[in-house]
Design an enzyme around this catalytic site. Sequence first.
Site, mmCIF file in Angstrom:
data_model
loop_
_atom_site.group_PDB
_atom_site.id
_atom_site.type_symbol
_atom_site.label_atom_id
_atom_site.label_comp_id
_atom_site.label_asym_id
_atom_site.label_seq_id
_atom_site.Cartn_x
_atom_site.Cartn_y
_atom_site.Cartn_z
ATOM 1 N N LYS A 185 132.105 95.411 -41.654
ATOM 2 C CA LYS A 185 131.747 94.387 -40.670
ATOM 3 C C LYS A 185 131.576 93.058 -41.247
ATOM 4 O O LYS A 185 130.915 92.866 -42.483
ATOM 5 C CB LYS A 185 130.711 94.695 -40.013
ATOM 6 C CG LYS A 185 130.246 93.730 -38.815
ATOM 7 C CD LYS A 185 130.736 94.509 -37.379
ATOM 8 C CE LYS A 185 130.530 93.543 -36.217
ATOM 9 N NZ LYS A 185 131.378 92.377 -36.131
ATOM 10 N N LYS A 243 134.630 90.641 -45.182
ATOM 11 C CA LYS A 243 134.787 89.155 -44.716
ATOM 12 C C LYS A 243 136.079 88.764 -44.604
ATOM 13 O O LYS A 243 136.838 89.079 -45.414
ATOM 14 C CB LYS A 243 133.777 88.266 -45.632
ATOM 15 C CG LYS A 243 133.379 87.023 -45.243
ATOM 16 C CD LYS A 243 132.007 87.149 -44.423
ATOM 17 C CE LYS A 243 131.520 86.013 -43.933
ATOM 18 N NZ LYS A 243 129.950 86.208 -43.439
ATOM 19 N N ASN A 264 126.560 76.334 -35.289
ATOM 20 C CA ASN A 264 125.728 77.510 -34.507
ATOM 21 C C ASN A 264 124.372 77.981 -35.187
ATOM 22 O O ASN A 264 123.482 77.705 -34.387
ATOM 23 C CB ASN A 264 126.949 79.083 -34.682
ATOM 24 C CG ASN A 264 126.394 79.955 -34.061
ATOM 25 O OD1 ASN A 264 125.433 80.682 -34.523
ATOM 26 N ND2 ASN A 264 126.484 80.217 -32.681
ATOM 27 N N SER A 306 125.438 91.653 -33.352
ATOM 28 C CA SER A 306 126.895 92.053 -33.281
ATOM 29 C C SER A 306 126.990 93.542 -32.969
ATOM 30 O O SER A 306 127.997 94.092 -32.462
ATOM 31 C CB SER A 306 127.909 91.800 -34.537
ATOM 32 O OG SER A 306 128.305 90.415 -34.531
HETATM 33 N N1 NAI Z 1 127.753 82.393 -37.167
HETATM 34 C C1 NAI Z 1 126.968 83.422 -37.868
HETATM 35 O O1 NAI Z 1 126.545 84.193 -36.552
HETATM 36 C C2 NAI Z 1 126.363 83.582 -38.959
HETATM 37 C C3 NAI Z 1 126.527 82.583 -40.139
HETATM 38 N N2 NAI Z 1 126.082 82.634 -41.308
HETATM 39 C C4 NAI Z 1 126.257 81.781 -42.096
HETATM 40 O O2 NAI Z 1 125.479 80.416 -41.780
HETATM 41 C C5 NAI Z 1 126.210 79.357 -42.181
HETATM 42 C C6 NAI Z 1 126.634 78.472 -41.082
HETATM 43 O O3 NAI Z 1 127.541 79.196 -40.367
HETATM 44 P P1 NAI Z 1 127.695 78.596 -38.747
HETATM 45 O O4 NAI Z 1 126.554 77.935 -38.148
HETATM 46 O O5 NAI Z 1 128.244 79.867 -38.091
HETATM 47 O O6 NAI Z 1 129.070 77.759 -38.929
HETATM 48 P P2 NAI Z 1 129.442 76.379 -38.053
HETATM 49 O O7 NAI Z 1 130.842 76.249 -38.326
HETATM 50 O O8 NAI Z 1 129.116 76.740 -36.818
HETATM 51 O O9 NAI Z 1 128.674 75.136 -38.574
HETATM 52 C C7 NAI Z 1 128.534 74.780 -40.037
HETATM 53 C C8 NAI Z 1 127.921 73.491 -40.028
HETATM 54 O O10 NAI Z 1 127.770 73.207 -41.540
HETATM 55 C C9 NAI Z 1 128.086 71.766 -41.308
HETATM 56 N N3 NAI Z 1 128.459 71.382 -42.855
HETATM 57 C C10 NAI Z 1 129.769 71.586 -43.546
HETATM 58 N N4 NAI Z 1 129.735 71.001 -44.611
HETATM 59 C C11 NAI Z 1 128.492 70.489 -44.853
HETATM 60 C C12 NAI Z 1 128.055 69.697 -45.871
HETATM 61 N N5 NAI Z 1 128.598 69.289 -46.896
HETATM 62 N N6 NAI Z 1 126.756 69.059 -45.859
HETATM 63 C C13 NAI Z 1 126.009 69.394 -44.451
HETATM 64 N N7 NAI Z 1 126.435 69.973 -43.512
HETATM 65 C C14 NAI Z 1 127.873 70.612 -43.649
HETATM 66 C C15 NAI Z 1 128.954 71.538 -40.374
HETATM 67 O O11 NAI Z 1 129.052 69.941 -40.225
HETATM 68 C C16 NAI Z 1 128.280 72.348 -39.246
HETATM 69 O O12 NAI Z 1 127.309 71.721 -38.697
HETATM 70 C C17 NAI Z 1 127.375 79.791 -43.025
HETATM 71 O O13 NAI Z 1 126.977 80.018 -44.376
HETATM 72 C C18 NAI Z 1 127.406 81.402 -42.400
HETATM 73 O O14 NAI Z 1 128.329 82.138 -43.231
HETATM 74 C C19 NAI Z 1 125.337 83.799 -41.444
HETATM 75 C C20 NAI Z 1 125.190 84.910 -40.723
HETATM 76 C C21 NAI Z 1 125.749 84.813 -39.539
HETATM 77 O O1 AKG Z 2 128.203 89.313 -36.927
HETATM 78 C C1 AKG Z 2 128.959 89.800 -37.800
HETATM 79 O O2 AKG Z 2 129.441 90.868 -37.766
HETATM 80 C C2 AKG Z 2 128.993 89.346 -39.288
HETATM 81 C C3 AKG Z 2 128.293 88.047 -39.535
HETATM 82 C C4 AKG Z 2 128.623 87.397 -40.565
HETATM 83 O O3 AKG Z 2 129.605 87.139 -41.009
HETATM 84 C C5 AKG Z 2 127.424 87.415 -41.776
HETATM 85 O O4 AKG Z 2 126.477 87.692 -41.138
HETATM 86 O O5 AKG Z 2 127.572 86.622 -42.718
#
Ligand code: NAI
Ligand code: AKG
Length: 364
Positions: free
Chosen positions: A66, A102, A216, A344
């Site tokens: 996952k 991943k 997000n 999830s």
């Molecule tokens: N979406 C999810 O359910 C999960 C996400 N994560 C982790 O959380 C982190 C964020 O993921 P999401 O919010 O889903 O992605 P997203 O794509 O929704 O948002 C990413 C954010 O980071 C910003 N960003 C990118 N480069 C940047 C920089 N150099 N300086 C400042 N901000 C910057 C973008 O502008 C955006 O606001 C990642 O590391 C991801 O692996 C971890 C667990 C689950």
């Molecule tokens: O919701 C999922 O299955 C995976 C989320 C994810 O990629 C993470 O936790 O880094």
Amino acid sequence: MNALAATNRNFRLAARLLSLDSRLETSLLIPYREVKVECTIPKDDGTLTSFVGFRVQHDNSRGPMKGGIRYHPEVEHGEVNALAQLMTWKTAVVNVPYGGAKGGIGCSPKELSTSELERLTRVFTQKIHDLIGVNTDIPAPDMGTNGQTMAWILDEYSKFHGYSPAIVTGKPLDLGGSLGREAATGRGVVYATEALLGEHGKSINGLTFAIQGFGNVGSWVARLIHERGGKIVAVSDVTGAVKNPNGINIPALLEHKEKSGSLSSFDGGDIMDADELLVHECDVLIPCALGGVLNRENAGDVKAKFIIEAANHPTDPEADEILSKKGVIVLPDIYANAGGVTVSYFEWVQNMQAFMWNEEKDKF
Ligand SMILES: NC(=O)C1=CN([C@@H]2O[C@H](COP(=O)(O)OP(=O)(O)OC[C@H]3O[C@@H](n4cnc5c(N)ncnc54)[C@H](O)[C@@H]3O)[C@@H](O)[C@H]2O)C=CC1
Ligand SMILES: O=C(O)CCC(=O)C(=O)O
């Protein structure tokens, strides 16, 4: 240190602390399967362009693998490998019956039109559809992807295998998504933050916070901390950063971002250098964007007493050592951001049972 070297180093340290059998250690350092595919699509102007996509399946001892799919220019084999490994540890920490995987495509999603993104996602799905499966490997959103991306994967996969809502999680509600999944990672980060602060006799209300990333995860973290009375003094994203020592009005910032697509023109605070956010004066720093942002260059200047790893691997091992010597408490990603994969799992369970829960369901 690159992402894979850092993740392997942390795993070796943990293996030593656990006195893990060296055969198990070796086996867990090498992923079960790594796939690299070429994704060529016609662009809207009729020219052809190619991208490289990856899916790394790290381990399936505890269940189907996952993990999310990332669209970002820095996506490459080593980083995807590291992120897949982290998913194995994360699903084990929260005891959901999964292994880790991943995936990602090296691309700039903001520079592609919606129809180009759709074609890219469908081609990627065609290339990996026979490697993923509802009982083998279940993708989800990560940086640069969202419910729409999952909907395209579900539709493309279903052409080969029949209607299969459980093939992805984090999809739209109308296609079998789960109530609560969109907020789940941020909500989990905030629950973890509350628990950690509580152990130190503190609470969110009354403390100051700096948040890197407003996608997000970052936007939900900001919203929920603001609701709990936390003062958010700095926020950044890829477009820039804003600071306000009196606390940023997060609902107003969310509205501004929705309308303008950017943080930099927000008038409820002062513009700041985005890199400065990580060393900004605050009690709690929450990186919610890229990996490796805290490293030996900036760790010594961090002012926060607590770092909550909402992003995956934001703290380089060299930074970890510096921060530990400074007495900064770092809450690790595989615990702090596990709310997303937990919901999830709930989504997958609902799909496998062809049944939909309400958001409050708390008995199993
Ligand atoms: N979406 C999810 O359910 C999960 C996400 N994560 C982790 O959380 C982190 C964020 O993921 P999401 O919010 O889903 O992605 P997203 O794509 O929704 O948002 C990413 C954010 O980071 C910003 N960003 C990118 N480069 C940047 C920089 N150099 N300086 C400042 N901000 C910057 C973008 O502008 C955006 O606001 C990642 O590391 C991801 O692996 C971890 C667990 C689950
Ligand atoms: O919701 C999922 O299955 C995976 C989320 C994810 O990629 C993470 O936790 O880094």
